[in-house]
Write an enzyme that holds these catalytic residues in place. Structure first.
Site, PDB file in Angstrom:
ATOM      1  N   SER A 119      -0.983   6.793   1.500  1.00 28.71           N
ATOM      2  CA  SER A 119       0.212   6.472   0.856  1.00 28.71           C
ATOM      3  C   SER A 119       0.299   4.811   0.913  1.00 28.71           C
ATOM      4  O   SER A 119       0.243   4.420   2.223  1.00 28.71           O
ATOM      5  CB  SER A 119       1.166   7.288   1.337  1.00 28.71           C
ATOM      6  OG  SER A 119       2.547   6.837   0.575  1.00 28.71           O
ATOM      7  N   LYS A 179      -0.045  15.133   2.660  1.00 29.40           N
ATOM      8  CA  LYS A 179       0.266  13.982   1.637  1.00 29.40           C
ATOM      9  C   LYS A 179       1.107  14.554   0.430  1.00 29.40           C
ATOM     10  O   LYS A 179       1.912  13.991  -0.164  1.00 29.40           O
ATOM     11  CB  LYS A 179      -1.001  13.324   1.257  1.00 29.40           C
ATOM     12  CG  LYS A 179      -1.059  12.369  -0.006  1.00 29.40           C
ATOM     13  CD  LYS A 179      -0.190  11.225   0.339  1.00 29.40           C
ATOM     14  CE  LYS A 179       0.057  10.090  -0.708  1.00 29.40           C
ATOM     15  NZ  LYS A 179      -0.027  10.007  -1.906  1.00 29.40           N
ATOM     16  N   HIS A 203       4.353  14.693   1.309  1.00 31.11           N
ATOM     17  CA  HIS A 203       5.010  13.641   1.710  1.00 31.11           C
ATOM     18  C   HIS A 203       5.656  13.276   0.209  1.00 31.11           C
ATOM     19  O   HIS A 203       6.818  12.650   0.000  1.00 31.11           O
ATOM     20  CB  HIS A 203       3.938  12.509   2.125  1.00 31.11           C
ATOM     21  CG  HIS A 203       4.145  11.037   1.839  1.00 31.11           C
ATOM     22  ND1 HIS A 203       4.155  10.488   0.591  1.00 31.11           N
ATOM     23  CD2 HIS A 203       4.945  10.185   2.660  1.00 31.11           C
ATOM     24  CE1 HIS A 203       4.424   9.159   0.699  1.00 31.11           C
ATOM     25  NE2 HIS A 203       5.085   8.877   1.754  1.00 31.11           N
ATOM     26  N   ASN A 204       4.702  13.465  -0.805  1.00 35.77           N
ATOM     27  CA  ASN A 204       5.165  12.928  -2.219  1.00 35.77           C
ATOM     28  C   ASN A 204       6.381  13.485  -2.717  1.00 35.77           C
ATOM     29  O   ASN A 204       6.981  13.235  -3.425  1.00 35.77           O
ATOM     30  CB  ASN A 204       3.855  13.034  -3.269  1.00 35.77           C
ATOM     31  CG  ASN A 204       3.117  11.871  -3.041  1.00 35.77           C
ATOM     32  OD1 ASN A 204       2.704  11.411  -1.953  1.00 35.77           O
ATOM     33  ND2 ASN A 204       2.163  11.730  -3.826  1.00 35.77           N
ATOM     34  N   GLU A 249       9.274  12.317  -1.249  1.00 41.75           N
ATOM     35  CA  GLU A 249       9.515  10.975  -2.069  1.00 41.75           C
ATOM     36  C   GLU A 249      10.234  11.327  -3.379  1.00 41.75           C
ATOM     37  O   GLU A 249      11.105  10.458  -3.729  1.00 41.75           O
ATOM     38  CB  GLU A 249       8.022  10.215  -2.335  1.00 41.75           C
ATOM     39  CG  GLU A 249       7.972   9.069  -2.984  1.00 41.75           C
ATOM     40  CD  GLU A 249       6.667   8.717  -3.195  1.00 41.75           C
ATOM     41  OE1 GLU A 249       5.845   8.416  -2.303  1.00 41.75           O
ATOM     42  OE2 GLU A 249       6.209   8.451  -4.537  1.00 41.75           O
TER      43      GLU A 249
HETATM   44  P1  NAP Z   1      -6.941   3.789 -11.028  1.00 42.06           P
HETATM   45  O1  NAP Z   1      -6.723   2.656 -10.905  1.00 42.06           O
HETATM   46  O2  NAP Z   1      -6.701   4.457 -12.582  1.00 42.06           O
HETATM   47  O3  NAP Z   1      -8.441   3.626 -11.000  1.00 42.06           O
HETATM   48  C1  NAP Z   1      -9.204   4.832 -11.315  1.00 42.06           C
HETATM   49  C2  NAP Z   1     -10.605   4.604 -10.839  1.00 42.06           C
HETATM   50  O4  NAP Z   1     -11.197   6.053 -10.972  1.00 42.06           O
HETATM   51  C3  NAP Z   1     -11.573   3.798 -11.462  1.00 42.06           C
HETATM   52  O5  NAP Z   1     -12.283   2.990 -10.537  1.00 42.06           O
HETATM   53  C4  NAP Z   1     -12.244   4.514 -12.315  1.00 42.06           C
HETATM   54  O6  NAP Z   1     -13.501   3.882 -12.485  1.00 42.06           O
HETATM   55  C5  NAP Z   1     -12.708   5.778 -11.577  1.00 42.06           C
HETATM   56  N1  NAP Z   1     -12.994   6.832 -12.231  1.00 42.06           N
HETATM   57  C6  NAP Z   1     -12.190   7.550 -13.187  1.00 42.06           C
HETATM   58  N2  NAP Z   1     -12.884   8.713 -13.639  1.00 42.06           N
HETATM   59  C7  NAP Z   1     -14.064   8.917 -13.021  1.00 42.06           C
HETATM   60  C8  NAP Z   1     -15.142   9.447 -13.007  1.00 42.06           C
HETATM   61  N3  NAP Z   1     -15.163  10.807 -13.754  1.00 42.06           N
HETATM   62  N4  NAP Z   1     -16.214   9.077 -12.301  1.00 42.06           N
HETATM   63  C9  NAP Z   1     -16.236   8.118 -11.392  1.00 42.06           C
HETATM   64  N5  NAP Z   1     -15.077   7.414 -11.235  1.00 42.06           N
HETATM   65  C10 NAP Z   1     -14.124   7.718 -12.179  1.00 42.06           C
HETATM   66  O7  NAP Z   1      -6.360   4.587 -10.192  1.00 42.06           O
HETATM   67  P2  NAP Z   1      -5.807   4.448  -8.826  1.00 42.06           P
HETATM   68  O8  NAP Z   1      -4.153   4.206  -8.829  1.00 42.06           O
HETATM   69  O9  NAP Z   1      -6.530   3.542  -7.794  1.00 42.06           O
HETATM   70  O10 NAP Z   1      -5.720   6.125  -8.110  1.00 42.06           O
HETATM   71  C11 NAP Z   1      -7.139   6.469  -7.574  1.00 42.06           C
HETATM   72  C12 NAP Z   1      -6.529   7.629  -6.569  1.00 42.06           C
HETATM   73  O11 NAP Z   1      -5.461   7.250  -5.882  1.00 42.06           O
HETATM   74  C13 NAP Z   1      -6.111   9.007  -7.375  1.00 42.06           C
HETATM   75  O12 NAP Z   1      -6.353  10.001  -6.992  1.00 42.06           O
HETATM   76  C14 NAP Z   1      -4.540   8.462  -7.241  1.00 42.06           C
HETATM   77  O13 NAP Z   1      -3.803   9.485  -7.340  1.00 42.06           O
HETATM   78  C15 NAP Z   1      -4.313   8.057  -5.949  1.00 42.06           C
HETATM   79  N6  NAP Z   1      -3.379   7.243  -5.419  1.00 42.06           N
HETATM   80  C16 NAP Z   1      -2.786   6.381  -6.266  1.00 42.06           C
HETATM   81  C17 NAP Z   1      -1.780   5.550  -5.718  1.00 42.06           C
HETATM   82  C18 NAP Z   1      -1.159   4.591  -6.266  1.00 42.06           C
HETATM   83  O14 NAP Z   1       0.005   4.107  -5.904  1.00 42.06           O
HETATM   84  N7  NAP Z   1      -1.733   4.115  -7.527  1.00 42.06           N
HETATM   85  C19 NAP Z   1      -1.324   5.924  -4.264  1.00 42.06           C
HETATM   86  C20 NAP Z   1      -1.731   6.835  -3.561  1.00 42.06           C
HETATM   87  C21 NAP Z   1      -2.792   7.617  -4.027  1.00 42.06           C
HETATM   88  P3  NAP Z   1     -13.785   3.113 -13.932  1.00 42.06           P
HETATM   89  O15 NAP Z   1     -13.499   1.808 -13.617  1.00 42.06           O
HETATM   90  O16 NAP Z   1     -15.197   3.488 -14.276  1.00 42.06           O
HETATM   91  O17 NAP Z   1     -12.864   3.417 -15.021  1.00 42.06           O
END
Ligand code: NAP
Length: 476
Positions: A130, A184, A187-188, A191
């Site tokens: 987080s 987690k 936590h959300n 939130e």
């Molecule tokens: P993001 O910026 O949308 O990036 C998504 C990533 O996933 C990209 O690297 C994408 O690769 C990859 N991806 C998608 N489909 C795929 C597949 N089928 N096979 C392999 N790679 C794939 O997402 P993010 O915000 O970093 O979130 C990533 C994770 O962290 C999620 O589970 C999200 O819920 C969690 N999270 C996010 C936050 C936040 O604040 N954003 C906070 C905590 C947790 P490509 O470049 O090839 O599309």
């Protein structure tokens, strides 16, 4: 070239920042992204940290770049993508390698993945992270679930990248299999409730007291110096103070009132319901986001029903009322956190995790979105009273509830009388009033159930008689 100590797949918002954080803390890291162009771009932008990063274009190259036994963080879109990625990775892995899913997984998926790898020689860790983009880059709060042995193998690197509260790292092993992702999720959920209650208070200030965004920003700014001090209050002040570069109006006034959601709030509410534990603050927050998304329906309803025919809010002592709002927000927050911790306590028993409540509160004190000094008080309460049935009956929080619930009652009443929606704050009041009342009203429900379904009831005098004198043939 020296092999990397750790690997990371997924260079999206979270993954790229986490990778830079890991590299900056002196760990050599191999990175891979499904779309190779992103890997190149990431490496080009890594500046001074390039020397610590091994960019890889194929999975084979990526796995070969990491020193066995390999810890590999998967930080990609949650759900089926994680299963697909794990399948692609698996043929290249060797005994003792660890796959770490760091996305927002549903803990049920984590349990399934953990079980599927149990006898394979590979290890699976489900890890909640987080803190958003900023947290990932400079220190997130990290909730780890897996075997204790696998935790020991990643403890050093995770401790190096986690946020610190004073000097305490905000990372901990919380239990086997789905424990980290469950925590987690809650936590959300908390939130969601926290954000909703802030939005409700904003609504009273905006629509009740007719204050401008910048005037409301100043109120939140003051509150952030007191007991409500927290990241969410801090950013609320900032978003309310910001101006839209296009129109020049307050930014917040130009944003459509339709909230998005990705599922963790809903999962929290569902799991709470599954275990029979009230999480009314989280439920109210999820429902409020859903109602917010029906923008067209709400506008049509306002035309048909109009706003409630009630007097506009007029307060004799504005300063005292704003003080009440501050206390009401604190009371509502206590209710939401008490519920969240009660859900985790039930899950701990249900899944045999032995979740450490004081440690959970501790690792949420910095790095994560709900970070606040309030969590330090929760850490203290659960450390002093580890067996408390509920946060609100620990001595410190019982005192806080007694001190603030009058204000919550006044604020919820005023909002109801003047037609301002406060579903999450009202849910906290209902929770306190129900939880603290030794004799409730479920005797009527038991009588009704017995009347129509012969479900039986227990008597207050303990007598061995379990049905009422309703007569027969009345069942429906
Ligand atoms: P993001 O910026 O949308 O990036 C998504 C990533 O996933 C990209 O690297 C994408 O690769 C990859 N991806 C998608 N489909 C795929 C597949 N089928 N096979 C392999 N790679 C794939 O997402 P993010 O915000 O970093 O979130 C990533 C994770 O962290 C999620 O589970 C999200 O819920 C969690 N999270 C996010 C936050 C936040 O604040 N954003 C906070 C905590 C947790 P490509 O470049 O090839 O599309």
């Amino acid at each position: 070239m020296a092999q990397a100590e750790i690997g990371l797949i997924g260079l999206g918002v979270m993954g790229s920042n986490l990778a830079l954080n890991i590299a900056e803390k002196g760990n050599r890291i191999a990175v891979f992204n499904r779309t190779a162009a992103r890997t190149k771009e990431f490496y080009e932008e890594a500046g001074d940290l390039k020397g610590q990063i091994v960019p890889c274009e194929t999975i084979e190259e990526f796995v070969a770049a990491i020193r066995p036994p390999r810890p590999i963080i998967i930080m990609i879109q949650a759900g089926a993508a994680v299963d697909q990625q794990m399948e692609l990775l698996r043929p290249y892995l060797e005994k003792n390698d660890i796959m770490i899913d760091a996305g927002n997984a549903n803990f049920r998926d984590t349990m399934r993945r953990f079980d599927a790898l149990k006898d394979s020689g590979l290890t699976f860790i489900g890890m909640g992270v987080s803190g958003g983009e900023e947290g990932a880059r400079h220190g997130p709060s990290i909730m780890v679930g897996g075997t204790e042995d696998s935790w020991k193998r990643v403890e050093k690197v995770l401790t190096s990248i986690a946020a610190k509260y004073n000097d305490d790292p905000c990372v901990a092993w919380l239990g086997e299999n789905g424990a980290g992702h469950f925590v987690k999720t809650i936590h959300n959920g908390i939130e969601y409730a926290d954000m909703q209650m802030i939005a409700e208070i904003y609504g009273i200030l905006r629509d009740g007291l007719k204050m401008s965004a910048s005037e409301i920003a100043a109120v939140f700014g003051e509150w952030n110096k007191g007991r409500l001090e927290s990241y969410l209050i801090e950013i609320t002040e900032k978003v309310l103070a910001a101006r839209d570069p296009i129109s020049g109006n307050p930014m917040v006034d130009m944003i459509l009132d339709k909230a998005g959601q990705k599922g963790t709030g809903k999962w929290s509410a569902i799991e709470a319901q599954n275990m029979g534990v009230p999480a009314t603050g989280i439920e109210a927050a999820v429902a409020a986001r859903s109602i917010s998304s029906f923008k067209g329906e709400r506008e049509a309803a306002e035309t048909i029903l109009g706003l409630p025919a009630v007097p506009a809010l007029a307060v004799a002592d504005r300063a005292a009322f704003i003080k009440d709002l501050e206390s009401a927000l604190l009371a509502g927050k206590i209710g939401a956190y008490a519920q969240g911790f009660a859900v985790m306590s039930a899950a701990s028993k249900e899944y045999g995790w032995n979740l450490p409540m004081p440690t959970i509160a501790k690792i949420w004190r910095a790095g994560c979105i709900i970070r606040s000094q309030f969590l330090d008080a929760i850490t203290g309460a659960f450390t002093k009273t580890p067996d408390a049935a509920n946060l609100i009956v620990t001595p410190a929080f019982a005192d806080m509830v007694k001190e603030t619930d009058g204000a919550l009652r006044r604020v919820v009443s005023a909002a109801a009388l003047h037609g301002l929606p406060v579903p999450a704050l009202a849910s906290a009041l209902g929770y306190f009033d129900s939880y603290r009342r030794g004799r409730g009203t479920a005797n009527v429900i038991q009588a009704q159930r017995d009347f129509f379904g012969a479900h039986g009831f227990d008597r207050v005098d303990g007598a061995d008689s379990h049905h009422g004198p309703w007569g027969s043939g009345l069942n429906g």
